[in-house]
Design a protein around this motif. Structure first.
Motif, PDB file in Angstrom:
ATOM      1  N   VAL A 256       0.867  -1.182   0.000  1.00 33.64           N
ATOM      2  CA  VAL A 256       0.000   0.000   0.000  1.00 33.64           C
ATOM      3  C   VAL A 256       0.905   1.236   0.000  1.00 33.64           C
ATOM      4  CG1 VAL A 256      -1.777   1.298   1.231  1.00 33.64           C
ATOM      5  CG2 VAL A 256      -1.800  -1.213   1.304  1.00 33.64           C
ATOM      6  N   ASP A 257       0.611   2.167  -0.892  1.00 33.71           N
ATOM      7  CA  ASP A 257       1.390   3.402  -1.019  1.00 33.71           C
ATOM      8  C   ASP A 257       0.638   4.542  -0.341  1.00 33.71           C
ATOM      9  OD1 ASP A 257       2.801   5.656  -1.764  1.00 33.71           O
ATOM     10  OD2 ASP A 257       3.030   5.059  -3.858  1.00 33.71           O
ATOM     11  N   PHE A 258       1.252   5.113   0.704  1.00 32.21           N
ATOM     12  CA  PHE A 258       0.690   6.280   1.386  1.00 32.21           C
ATOM     13  C   PHE A 258       1.512   7.503   0.970  1.00 32.21           C
ATOM     14  CE2 PHE A 258      -0.368   2.707   4.151  1.00 32.21           C
ATOM     15  CZ  PHE A 258      -1.691   2.959   4.506  1.00 32.21           C
ATOM     16  N   ASN A 259       1.182   8.077  -0.160  1.00 35.54           N
ATOM     17  CA  ASN A 259       1.871   9.278  -0.651  1.00 35.54           C
ATOM     18  C   ASN A 259       3.397   9.119  -0.633  1.00 35.54           C
ATOM     19  OD1 ASN A 259      -0.565  10.739  -1.040  1.00 35.54           O
ATOM     20  ND2 ASN A 259      -0.639  11.120   1.178  1.00 35.54           N
ATOM     21  N   GLY A 260       3.854   7.993  -1.148  1.00 39.62           N
ATOM     22  CA  GLY A 260       5.297   7.761  -1.238  1.00 39.62           C
ATOM     23  C   GLY A 260       5.854   6.822  -0.184  1.00 39.62           C
ATOM     24  N   LYS A 261       5.148   6.660   0.915  1.00 35.66           N
ATOM     25  CA  LYS A 261       5.569   5.685   1.923  1.00 35.66           C
ATOM     26  C   LYS A 261       4.855   4.369   1.643  1.00 35.66           C
ATOM     27  CE  LYS A 261       5.975   4.711   6.846  1.00 35.66           C
ATOM     28  NZ  LYS A 261       5.884   5.215   8.223  1.00 35.66           N
ATOM     29  N   VAL A 262       5.618   3.315   1.346  1.00 35.13           N
ATOM     30  CA  VAL A 262       5.028   2.034   0.976  1.00 35.13           C
ATOM     31  C   VAL A 262       5.167   1.037   2.128  1.00 35.13           C
ATOM     32  CG1 VAL A 262       5.098   0.100  -0.641  1.00 35.13           C
ATOM     33  CG2 VAL A 262       5.556   2.431  -1.451  1.00 35.13           C
ATOM     34  N   LEU A 263       4.049   0.468   2.512  1.00 33.63           N
ATOM     35  CA  LEU A 263       4.025  -0.554   3.553  1.00 33.63           C
ATOM     36  C   LEU A 263       3.509  -1.860   2.970  1.00 33.63           C
ATOM     37  CD1 LEU A 263       2.466   1.454   6.535  1.00 33.63           C
ATOM     38  CD2 LEU A 263       4.891   0.906   6.193  1.00 33.63           C
ATOM     39  N   SER A 264       4.033  -2.972   3.466  1.00 31.10           N
ATOM     40  CA  SER A 264       3.531  -4.272   3.009  1.00 31.10           C
ATOM     41  C   SER A 264       2.221  -4.607   3.718  1.00 31.10           C
ATOM     42  CB  SER A 264       4.554  -5.368   3.295  1.00 31.10           C
ATOM     43  OG  SER A 264       4.653  -5.620   4.688  1.00 31.10           O
ATOM     44  N   GLY A 265       1.460  -5.486   3.095  1.00 35.49           N
ATOM     45  CA  GLY A 265       0.213  -5.929   3.713  1.00 35.49           C
ATOM     46  C   GLY A 265       0.465  -6.608   5.041  1.00 35.49           C
ATOM     47  N   LYS A 266       1.565  -7.351   5.133  1.00 37.44           N
ATOM     48  CA  LYS A 266       1.914  -8.020   6.379  1.00 37.44           C
ATOM     49  C   LYS A 266       2.201  -6.997   7.475  1.00 37.44           C
ATOM     50  CE  LYS A 266       5.316 -11.115   8.481  1.00 37.44           C
ATOM     51  NZ  LYS A 266       6.558 -11.897   8.292  1.00 37.44           N
ATOM     52  N   GLU A 267       2.957  -5.950   7.146  1.00 39.38           N
ATOM     53  CA  GLU A 267       3.256  -4.904   8.127  1.00 39.38           C
ATOM     54  C   GLU A 267       1.982  -4.261   8.647  1.00 39.38           C
ATOM     55  OE1 GLU A 267       7.186  -2.440   7.273  1.00 39.38           O
ATOM     56  OE2 GLU A 267       6.056  -2.742   5.415  1.00 39.38           O
ATOM     57  N   ILE A 268       1.087  -3.941   7.726  1.00 39.29           N
ATOM     58  CA  ILE A 268      -0.167  -3.284   8.114  1.00 39.29           C
ATOM     59  C   ILE A 268      -0.995  -4.208   8.997  1.00 39.29           C
ATOM     60  CG2 ILE A 268      -2.350  -2.366   7.231  1.00 39.29           C
ATOM     61  CD1 ILE A 268      -0.739  -1.404   4.764  1.00 39.29           C
ATOM     62  N   ARG A 269      -1.061  -5.472   8.597  1.00 41.01           N
ATOM     63  CA  ARG A 269      -1.829  -6.437   9.396  1.00 41.01           C
ATOM     64  C   ARG A 269      -1.303  -6.498  10.827  1.00 41.01           C
ATOM     65  NH1 ARG A 269      -1.361 -12.846  10.029  1.00 41.01           N
ATOM     66  NH2 ARG A 269      -3.166 -13.078  11.383  1.00 41.01           N
ATOM     67  N   GLU A 270       0.023  -6.592  10.949  1.00 37.50           N
ATOM     68  CA  GLU A 270       0.615  -6.736  12.277  1.00 37.50           C
ATOM     69  C   GLU A 270       0.509  -5.461  13.104  1.00 37.50           C
ATOM     70  OE1 GLU A 270       4.536  -8.068  11.313  1.00 37.50           O
ATOM     71  OE2 GLU A 270       3.926 -10.167  11.044  1.00 37.50           O
ATOM     72  N   LYS A 271       0.705  -4.303  12.477  1.00 31.32           N
ATOM     73  CA  LYS A 271       0.663  -3.050  13.219  1.00 31.32           C
ATOM     74  C   LYS A 271      -0.746  -2.666  13.653  1.00 31.32           C
ATOM     75  CE  LYS A 271       4.906  -1.094  11.274  1.00 31.32           C
ATOM     76  NZ  LYS A 271       5.525  -0.014  10.471  1.00 31.32           N
TER      77      LYS A 271
END
Length: 343
Positions: A256-271
């Motif tokens: 997922v791209d948040f205005n240039g900051k890209v996070l993985s789906g796994k990171e988002i799930r865990e956070k």
């Protein structure tokens, strides 16, 4: 002098005759002494099939660290597997699904014991009873959970364990990483899409049965402030909150791209502590409402999928060979012997 009546004489004669005939019949066969009798020797009888089946599991013990009481219990393998299946899969599931779970649990612990990997385990123990390894319930815990249904539930799970006794899952002759999870989003994941290593047997496969799982859909609401803090992003006033730019083979969110900051789906799930990495969200006032599909990491065997396959008439070997591609169900005798020899 009284005369005997004919009827009395006939009755007396018949009575004497009934006494003499058995003795006459016996005389030709012996001299009256007991010279032999029917013997019985069951020492060479064929072993009971159930006893033979679970003998492979009875020779090994597992050192389990009981996290709630801080002690190590040495538990016979069969008993350990019953405790794991009871903890990890609903006892109401179909028998073939429970067998599949027993097989994955045995594969996991055999591989663990052979590797001597004791990371995260207190000295003297081989595994914990938590999700770090496999969740395990003691007999006392099962009795407490099941109450009056303990006997029937225990017997059902024990039967599943014994039906797979001495068997493990292998790929190219080696025990596999038999990972499993609760519910898919309709597909499982390739291992490298969630973890770092690519496993040839942990491939994405369809799992349509999961749509009937009570855990297939879930909704979680967090405040905008919590969302921003957890992910380290700013939501702002835009109508779009991030953009999915990549999906995995298993249809989950990869990036997922948040205005240039890209996070993985796994990171988002865990956070955000989400049930799955297949998600979407929308803002409602000062809250972000997140919808997820599936429950768990998605790699390996789906438990609700396994139960759906069992309901469709598939046996445990068909189930595991669907979720673990290219594997074989093989005897663990040689590996059990190695484990025993290590002690």
């Amino acid at each position: 002098m009284k005369k005997f009546k004919p009827l009395v004489l006939l009755t007396s004669f018949l009575f004497v005759l009934t006494l003499l005939i058995p003795a006459i019949l016996v005389l030709p066969f012996g001299d009256g002494k007991v010279s032999g009798k029917l013997g019985e020797d069951l020492s060479n009888k064929a072993p009971n099939s159930e006893s033979a089946n679970h003998s492979a599991d009875s020779a090994v013990e597992v050192a389990v660290y009981r996290s709630s009481i801080g002690q190590i219990d040495n538990v016979p393998l069969e008993e350990y597997l019953v405790g794991v299946v009871a903890a990890e899969m609903p006892v109401e599931f179909k028998e073939e699904a429970l067998k599949a779970q027993a097989l994955t649990a045995r594969t996991y612990i055999v591989k663990k014991m052979l590797s001597k990997d004791n990371i995260g385990v207190p000295e003297g123990a081989q595994v914990t009873d938590t999700q770090l390894h496999q969740v395990y319930l003691s007999e006392a815990q099962m009795r407490n959970n099941w109450g009056m249904e303990f006997e029937s539930n225990y017997a059902k799970i024990l039967s599943a364990v014994r039906a797979t006794s001495g068997q493990i899952l292998t790929y190219d002759g080696q025990a596999i990483d038999a990972s499993f999870f609760s519910t898919s989003n309709g597909y499982t994941e390739n291992s490298e899409d969630y973890w770092s290593n690519e496993m040839p047997y942990l491939r994405s496969v369809s799992s349509p049965w999961d749509k009937n799982s009570p855990k297939f859909n879930s909704v979680k609401e967090v405040s905008v402030k919590q969302f921003e803090s957890a992910l380290g992003v700013k939501v702002g006033a835009s109508g779009t909150i991030g953009k999915i730019v990549e999906r995995t083979t298993g249809k989950r969110v990869a990036k997922v791209d948040f205005n240039g900051k890209v996070l993985s789906g796994k990171e988002i799930r865990e956070k955000l502590d989400l049930r799955s990495s297949d998600f979407d969200w929308e803002r409602k006032g000062n809250s972000i409402v997140i919808t997820t599909r599936g429950f768990g990491h998605g790699v390996g065997m789906s438990q609700y999928g396994a139960n759906g396959m069992a309901a469709d008439g598939k046996d445990y070997q068909e189930i595991v060979k669907h979720y673990y591609q290219g594997v074989e169900v093989t005897s663990a005798d040689s590996m059990m012997a190695m484990i025993t020899a290590q002690k």
